[in-house]
Design an enzyme around this catalytic site. Structure first.
Site, PDB file in Angstrom:
ATOM      1  N   GLU A  53       0.829  -1.222   0.000  1.00 32.60           N
ATOM      2  CA  GLU A  53       0.000   0.000   0.000  1.00 32.60           C
ATOM      3  C   GLU A  53       0.854   1.258   0.000  1.00 32.60           C
ATOM      4  O   GLU A  53       0.515   2.239  -0.672  1.00 32.60           O
ATOM      5  CB  GLU A  53      -0.947   0.008   1.211  1.00 32.60           C
ATOM      6  CG  GLU A  53      -2.066  -1.030   1.147  1.00 32.60           C
ATOM      7  CD  GLU A  53      -1.609  -2.439   1.486  1.00 32.60           C
ATOM      8  OE1 GLU A  53      -0.526  -2.601   2.089  1.00 32.60           O
ATOM      9  OE2 GLU A  53      -2.333  -3.399   1.141  1.00 32.60           O
ATOM     10  N   GLN A  75      -6.990  -1.787  -1.765  1.00 32.21           N
ATOM     11  CA  GLN A  75      -8.014  -2.828  -1.961  1.00 32.21           C
ATOM     12  C   GLN A  75      -9.200  -2.713  -0.995  1.00 32.21           C
ATOM     13  O   GLN A  75     -10.339  -2.899  -1.395  1.00 32.21           O
ATOM     14  CB  GLN A  75      -7.354  -4.196  -1.854  1.00 32.21           C
ATOM     15  CG  GLN A  75      -8.193  -5.311  -2.420  1.00 32.21           C
ATOM     16  CD  GLN A  75      -7.359  -6.543  -2.695  1.00 32.21           C
ATOM     17  OE1 GLN A  75      -6.796  -7.134  -1.771  1.00 32.21           O
ATOM     18  NE2 GLN A  75      -7.276  -6.943  -3.947  1.00 32.21           N
ATOM     19  N   ASP A  78      -9.605  -0.658   5.048  1.00 30.17           N
ATOM     20  CA  ASP A  78      -9.057  -1.317   6.240  1.00 30.17           C
ATOM     21  C   ASP A  78      -7.549  -1.518   6.120  1.00 30.17           C
ATOM     22  O   ASP A  78      -6.869  -1.720   7.118  1.00 30.17           O
ATOM     23  CB  ASP A  78      -9.719  -2.685   6.409  1.00 30.17           C
ATOM     24  CG  ASP A  78     -11.225  -2.624   6.244  1.00 30.17           C
ATOM     25  OD1 ASP A  78     -11.928  -2.800   7.236  1.00 30.17           O
ATOM     26  OD2 ASP A  78     -11.706  -2.376   5.112  1.00 30.17           O
ATOM     27  N   HIS A 121     -12.757  -5.830   7.149  1.00 34.44           N
ATOM     28  CA  HIS A 121     -13.379  -5.424   5.883  1.00 34.44           C
ATOM     29  C   HIS A 121     -14.620  -4.594   6.178  1.00 34.44           C
ATOM     30  O   HIS A 121     -15.593  -4.620   5.429  1.00 34.44           O
ATOM     31  CB  HIS A 121     -13.761  -6.633   5.020  1.00 34.44           C
ATOM     32  CG  HIS A 121     -12.586  -7.489   4.662  1.00 34.44           C
ATOM     33  ND1 HIS A 121     -12.078  -8.437   5.516  1.00 34.44           N
ATOM     34  CD2 HIS A 121     -11.794  -7.521   3.563  1.00 34.44           C
ATOM     35  CE1 HIS A 121     -11.040  -9.031   4.950  1.00 34.44           C
ATOM     36  NE2 HIS A 121     -10.848  -8.492   3.769  1.00 34.44           N
TER      37      HIS A 121
END
Ligand SMILES: Cc1ncc(C[n+]2csc(CCOP(=O)(O)OP(=O)(O)O)c2C)c(N)n1
Lengths: 350, 343
Positions: A53, A75, A78, A121
């Site tokens: 990330e 993605q 979180d 998530h």
């Protein structure tokens, strides 16, 4: 008629064709998957990044400085926490460079609860995102707004964090995106990748048009005179349903913020002036919740316009959202909670 | 391979004019940094951090950059010890003095950032941040921009030894070596043996930082960054590789840290090898310059810095309201909260 994931995909396609987008990337963003929510399927400039990330955001920032107008995906929101420092740099570099460098980039990332995503998530990120000053933050609740906000985000010379409510990515709206076929099956056949071998598949893009939703402008999704609900993202359709259900009991005005930074204070203010009663509704946890800022501002600037105390309905302040349905539903505001709160506000003596 | 003639030549074939130019820039960088340190200690500026000790290596870098704006030119993702690189690229002392004194005319940051944190679009120096190692993450992006653009432009990134423990250093290695798109990035690590106070040898088990390249089968070298000639040749070779092959190279340069880490460690002179003193001895021994000539270089440089410093002292500080400029490049909406809480 597109769902939100398809709407985002079509906006990105429009960006590739017309707005100079040359690099769309993130984890599983390129072929064959095209994103875990399919928002980047079939896009000609979409590619897979390493699972990193910080690298994804750093790459986006470097590309933006070089004028490439990248769109990067994290993605799930979180998983953005290990890269908050990079987001901060994205947000501040125009200011720290005295305006010499613009930062035209979009970071998109699925946010919020509602897909039984349990602890990692289901996060929301609003309060942290809105504290990274210098970055715009948007969060649509309908496909048409997602389309129009993505196009605005791409055109913007500032960094834009585009929050995609996970629970709404498969939902459809009432309005057609300019140029899309009305029949959802037809659209699916054109732009959704087939199951199985996709190596030879190419999408047939509809000729979608330039439609932008200005960043910083809210939408009144339900007009009313008795109570104002200020909300966004996943809570917006819930507020709308609640407003409709309560039509015989009171007239509820629903403001779908769409942009968190900058936020449309003028729209909020005008509505509260009219109603004197307000509920701030979002799915992030209590304690330095973004709605708490809005309440503070309401009290500061509109104290004498208020008929009753302003309310906040939001997620409970727990370290995560538990998987069991009862746990998630107890932690996050649900429609019955919204209805209960609205009835309470309606019946509060002025 | 050096031939017989250059093997005997301590300057390995580098021309006298270039050597003296390198010397002049090294002196300029040193004198300027020493002025910054004085300013930080005399209330004429706040925190100091900079690059005294790295001049030999950094001038070699700055003079060999393909300089310009946009992805057809080299991008520089720098850290706070890079004054000699910027000066070698034509940045003037007065521009840097303005940032040290945080005056309104500071063109890199309008009085907002520490000294030696540039942002210069005309020569692709991207905004610098006090966060260590994040420049290795943004270098991925400018590296992709260079890789996608026909030509021979590359991305340079530099940082210290301590910072290589951060993930961003490893991000850069991983991304620069993706088989689908190798990136023309010259990754530079200046190893001065310390982070702030922590010793490299106590915190890092790697024999050499440049060994990280082995995993990726990418070329790398560790050199004596106190030697301007060795630095020049190593930078030349590394840049040529990145330009031609469109792939990354890892260059580790051992340099002195002549005034400690920064203001946070006192900014006092430390007895380590001084690249300028060593170079001057060599120049004099080889009769490429006289002592008097070199002293004149110092003298003229100091006079130039003095004049610039005096000018900067007369310049105004930024207006408080200027904090609202550049929050967004298209300005702030009227309703943006600006009161700092309740009115
Ligand atoms: C992310 C981050 N962590 C910590 C710091 C504080 N800090 C500033 S410089 C420094 C030491 C860096 O050492 P090294 O990478 O060896 O570079 P050098 O300063 O020696 O050139 C530290 C810990 C910082 N600026 N940024």
């Amino acid at each position: 008629m597109a769902n939100m994931a398809q709407a985002i995909r079509m906006a990105l396609h429009y960006g590739e064709e017309n707005l100079g987008v040359r690099e769309i990337f993130g984890e599983d963003v390129g072929p064959p998957l095209g994103g875990v929510f399919t928002a980047t399927q079939g896009l000609k400039t979409a590619w897979n990044a390493p699972l990193d990330e910080r690298g994804i955001l750093g790459a986006a920032l470097g590309l933006a400085w070089a004028g490439f107008r990248p769109v990067a995906e994290v993605q799930f929101v979180d998983y953005i926490f290990n890269a908050v420092d990079m987001l901060k740099l994205i947000a501040n570099s125009t200011w720290t460079s005295g305006g010499l460098y613009k930062t035209p980039l979009v970071v998109m990332t699925p946010t919020g609860s509602g897909i039984h995503g349990s602890i990692y998530h289901s996060h929301s990120f609003d309060s942290i995102a809105t504290k990274l000053h210098g970055m715009k933050v948007v969060c649509p609740s309908t496909p048409i707004d997602a389309y129009g906000l993505m196009i605005s985000a791409i055109k913007d010379d500032n960094p834009v964090l585009f929050l995609k409510p996970k629970a709404l990515l498969r939902t459809r709206g009432a309005e057609l995106i300019p140029g899309e076929p009305a029949d959802e099956k037809e659209l699916k056949a054109m732009i959704d990748a087939p199951i199985g071998d996709r190596s030879k598949w190419k999408p047939k893009w509809p000729k979608v048009g330039d439609y932008s939703v200005p960043i910083g402008k809210a939408k009144i999704s339900h007009a009313g005179t008795d109570v104002t609900v200020v909300t966004h993202g996943r809570m917006a359709p819930i507020a709308l349903e609640a407003a409709k259900e309560l039509e015989s009991e009171g007239s509820i005005e629903v403001i779908d913020m769409r942009s968190l930074i900058p936020y449309d204070w003028d729209a909020i203010k005008a509505s509260i002036k009219k109603t004197g009663r307000v509920l701030f509704l979002n799915e992030e946890t209590e304690i330095t919740n973004f709605g708490e800022h809005l309440i503070r501002r309401t009290v500061d600037e509109m104290f004498y316009d208020l008929k009753v105390r302003p309310r906040l309905l939001c997620g409970k302040a727990t370290p995560g959202i538990g998987l069991a349905t009862v746990l998630e539903n107890f932690t996050q505001p649900q429609k019955p909670d919204v209805l209960r709160m609205l009835r309470e506000i309606l019946s509060d003596p002025a | 391979m050096p031939n017989a003639a250059t093997a005997a030549d301590p300057f390995k074939g580098l021309e006298k004019a270039l050597l003296l130019r390198i010397h002049g820039l090294m002196v300029r960088a040193r004198a300027l940094e020493e002025r910054f340190i004085k300013m930080s200690k005399s209330g004429d500026g706040y925190f100091w951090i900079g690059g005294p000790g790295e001049e030999a290596f950094n001038v070699a870098v700055g003079l060999q950059v393909k300089k310009g704006q946009g992805p057809q030119f080299d991008y520089l993702n720098l850290h706070y010890r890079s004054s000699a690189i910027a000066l070698s690229m034509g940045v003037t002392p007065i521009e840097m003095l303005r940032q040290m004194r945080n005056v309104a005319t500071d063109r890199f940051s309008k009085g907002r950032n520490f000294v030696n944190h540039y942002a210069i679009p005309e020569i692709n120096i991207v905004p610098m941040s006090p966060t260590i190692e994040t420049q290795y993450a943004t270098a991925i992006g400018t590296g992709i921009a260079n890789a996608r653009t026909p030509g021979d432009a590359i991305t340079l990134v530099n940082g210290g030894d301590g910072g290589t423990a951060e993930g961003d250093f490893h991000s850069c290695l991983v991304w620069a070596n993706r088989p689908v798109l190798k990136l023309p990035i010259l990754m530079i690590v200046v190893n001065n043996g310390y982070a702030i106070s922590a010793k490299m040898r106590e915190e890092h088990g790697e024999k050499k930082i440049s060994d990280w390249a082995k995993v990726f089968d990418m070329p790398a070298k560790t050199i004596d960054g106190n030697d301007p000639v060795e630095s020049w040749l190593a930078v030349k070779e590394a840049m040529a590789y990145c330009r031609k092959e469109r792939k990354p190279y890892l260059l580790e340069a051992a340099c002195s840290r002549l005034y400690g880490h920064s203001s946070s460690s006192g900014a006092n002179r430390i007895p380590e090898s001084d690249c300028i003193a060593l170079f001057e001895t060599k120049l004099i021994d080889a009769k490429l310059a006289t002592k008097e000539q070199l002293e004149k270089t110092w003298h003229d440089t100091l006079a130039e810095i003095d004049a610039a410093h005096q000018q900067v002292k007369a310049e105004p500080f930024p207006k408080p309201e200027s904090i609202w400029e550049d929050v967004f490049s298209d300005g702030l909406p009227d309703s943006y909260p600006r009161s700092g809480g309740s009115l």
